[in-house]
Design an enzyme around this catalytic site. Structure first.
Site, PDB file in Angstrom:
ATOM      1  N   ASP A   1       0.872  -1.143  -0.031  1.00  0.00           N
ATOM      2  CA  ASP A   1       0.095  -0.159  -0.085  1.00  0.00           C
ATOM      3  C   ASP A   1       0.696   1.218  -0.131  1.00  0.00           C
ATOM      4  O   ASP A   1       1.668   1.414   0.736  1.00  0.00           O
ATOM      5  CB  ASP A   1      -0.988   0.027   1.280  1.00  0.00           C
ATOM      6  CG  ASP A   1      -2.342  -0.321   0.860  1.00  0.00           C
ATOM      7  OD1 ASP A   1      -2.771  -0.072  -0.156  1.00  0.00           O
ATOM      8  OD2 ASP A   1      -3.191  -0.488   1.917  1.00  0.00           O
TER       9      ASP A   1
ATOM     10  N   LYS B   1      -0.442  -0.407  -4.364  1.00  0.00           N
ATOM     11  CA  LYS B   1      -1.900  -0.066  -4.280  1.00  0.00           C
ATOM     12  C   LYS B   1      -2.065   1.316  -3.996  1.00  0.00           C
ATOM     13  O   LYS B   1      -1.344   1.720  -3.010  1.00  0.00           O
ATOM     14  CB  LYS B   1      -2.714  -1.106  -3.481  1.00  0.00           C
ATOM     15  CG  LYS B   1      -4.195  -0.799  -3.307  1.00  0.00           C
ATOM     16  CD  LYS B   1      -5.013  -1.820  -2.518  1.00  0.00           C
ATOM     17  CE  LYS B   1      -5.113  -1.908  -1.140  1.00  0.00           C
ATOM     18  NZ  LYS B   1      -5.665  -0.694  -0.508  1.00  0.00           N
TER      19      LYS B   1
ATOM     20  N   GLU C   1      -5.332   4.339  -3.363  1.00  0.00           N
ATOM     21  CA  GLU C   1      -6.643   4.815  -3.061  1.00  0.00           C
ATOM     22  C   GLU C   1      -7.253   5.950  -3.976  1.00  0.00           C
ATOM     23  O   GLU C   1      -6.431   7.140  -4.494  1.00  0.00           O
ATOM     24  CB  GLU C   1      -6.884   5.150  -1.704  1.00  0.00           C
ATOM     25  CG  GLU C   1      -6.699   4.015  -0.943  1.00  0.00           C
ATOM     26  CD  GLU C   1      -7.035   4.340   0.777  1.00  0.00           C
ATOM     27  OE1 GLU C   1      -7.639   5.270   0.854  1.00  0.00           O
ATOM     28  OE2 GLU C   1      -6.805   3.509   1.567  1.00  0.00           O
TER      29      GLU C   1
ATOM     30  N   GLU D   1     -14.286  -1.438  -2.024  1.00  0.00           N
ATOM     31  CA  GLU D   1     -14.436  -1.576  -0.249  1.00  0.00           C
ATOM     32  C   GLU D   1     -15.924  -1.100  -0.166  1.00  0.00           C
ATOM     33  O   GLU D   1     -16.199   0.268  -0.399  1.00  0.00           O
ATOM     34  CB  GLU D   1     -13.261  -0.808   0.236  1.00  0.00           C
ATOM     35  CG  GLU D   1     -13.388  -0.935   1.767  1.00  0.00           C
ATOM     36  CD  GLU D   1     -12.297  -0.726   2.533  1.00  0.00           C
ATOM     37  OE1 GLU D   1     -11.144  -0.567   1.933  1.00  0.00           O
ATOM     38  OE2 GLU D   1     -12.411  -0.705   3.862  1.00  0.00           O
TER      39      GLU D   1
END
Ligand code: KIV
Length: 280
Positions: free
Chosen positions: A83, A113, A115, A182
């Site tokens: 992340d 990853k 967001e 999510e």
């Protein structure tokens, strides 16, 4: 040989569900690999389950590099996803590329990853086209918890659902190899999974995603601050550890541990000589 992003794409095409689990240290990573988990996410959830914060926001790049490098070093087969933490990729695509490069070079991960939806597409494009695979993450993006005003399901209304679809398509077009959904309503996640060529990996997004991801501490009931509705507790390891630690404390206090079997012997003559020399 590690699983590759090519294998991940093939799994969607063949209709094989993808399994991803978080891990943050040598023990959790080894256990996940032994269980045959093909994808390990070194998630910034470590801010909550390892560091004890109430969100992922305090996590720094150096923390991620530290944990990723452990997980990468002790595993052989799983694809390791690292992340990018809060504020390490949102300033500019150049900043994002530089930090993704650090996570890969120093953390040993195979991909990163990040967001965000539509607005992050140029950043995903910049990283991917420099040779670093990117997994997207949309819906409830925990690094924006303050913006959302809590950990809430996203995309329930027409406008926000349309935006999530746009986000997913733009992250795919920018070159992401897969995308986490999510806290998205199950039927919307199904539609997004059907629309995308890349695999969707759900957490609180229903059974129709191409794969699922869960947090190690959640599925083992090791994290007691709150129980997310999207998780399932496959074991109550936290209770077992608590009871074992209490027994340990009691046994030491009662001199029931250690026993003779836990100790090491020495020659009688040596110890008797020492008693003569030093004994009171
Ligand atoms: O950081 C993390 O563990 C995650 C998962 C919850 C998807 O992003």
């Amino acid at each position: 040989m590690r699983l590759t992003i090519r294998d991940v794409r093939k799994m969607k095409n063949n209709g094989n569900p993808l399994v991803m689990l978080t891990a943050y240290d040598a023990t959790s990573a080894r256990l996940a690999e032994k269980a045959g988990v093909p994808m390990i996410l070194v998630g910034d959830t470590l801010g909550m389950v390892v560091q004890g914060h109430d969100s992922t926001i305090p996590v720094k790049l150096e923390h991620m590099i530290y944990h990723c490098s452990i997980v990468a070093r002790v595993t052989q087969k799983p694809l390791i996803v690292g992340d990018l933490p809060f504020m390490t990729y949102s300033i500019s695509p150049e900043q994002a590329l530089e930090n993704a490069g650090h996570l890969m070079q120093d953390g040993g991960v195979s991909c990163v990853k990040l967001e965000g939806g539509e607005h992050m597409a140029p950043t995903v494009d910049r990283i991917v086209h420099s040779g670093i695979p990117v997994m997207g993450h949309i819906g409830l993006t925990p690094q924006s918890v303050n913006q959302f005003g809590g950990f809430r399901v996203q995309g329930k209304q027409l406008d926000s659902a349309r935006q999530l679809i746009r986000d997913a398509l733009m992250i795919q077009d920018a070159g992401a190899f897969s995308i986490v959904l999510e806290l998205v309503p199950s039927r919307l996640a199904k539609l997004i999974s059907e629309l995308l060529d890349i695999p969707t990996i759900g957490i609180g997004a229903g059974v129709h995603c191409d794969g699922q991801v869960q947090v190690f501490h959640d599925i083992l009931a090791l994290f007691e601050d709150f129980i997310p509705r999207h998780t399932k507790r496959y074991s109550h390891i936290g209770d077992m550890i608590q009871s074992a630690l209490t027994t340990y404390r009691t046994e030491v206090e009662e001199r029931a541990f250690p026993t003779k079997e836990n100790g090491f012997s020495m020659d009688d003559v040596v110890i008797e000589t020492l008693y003569k020399e030093f004994g009171k």
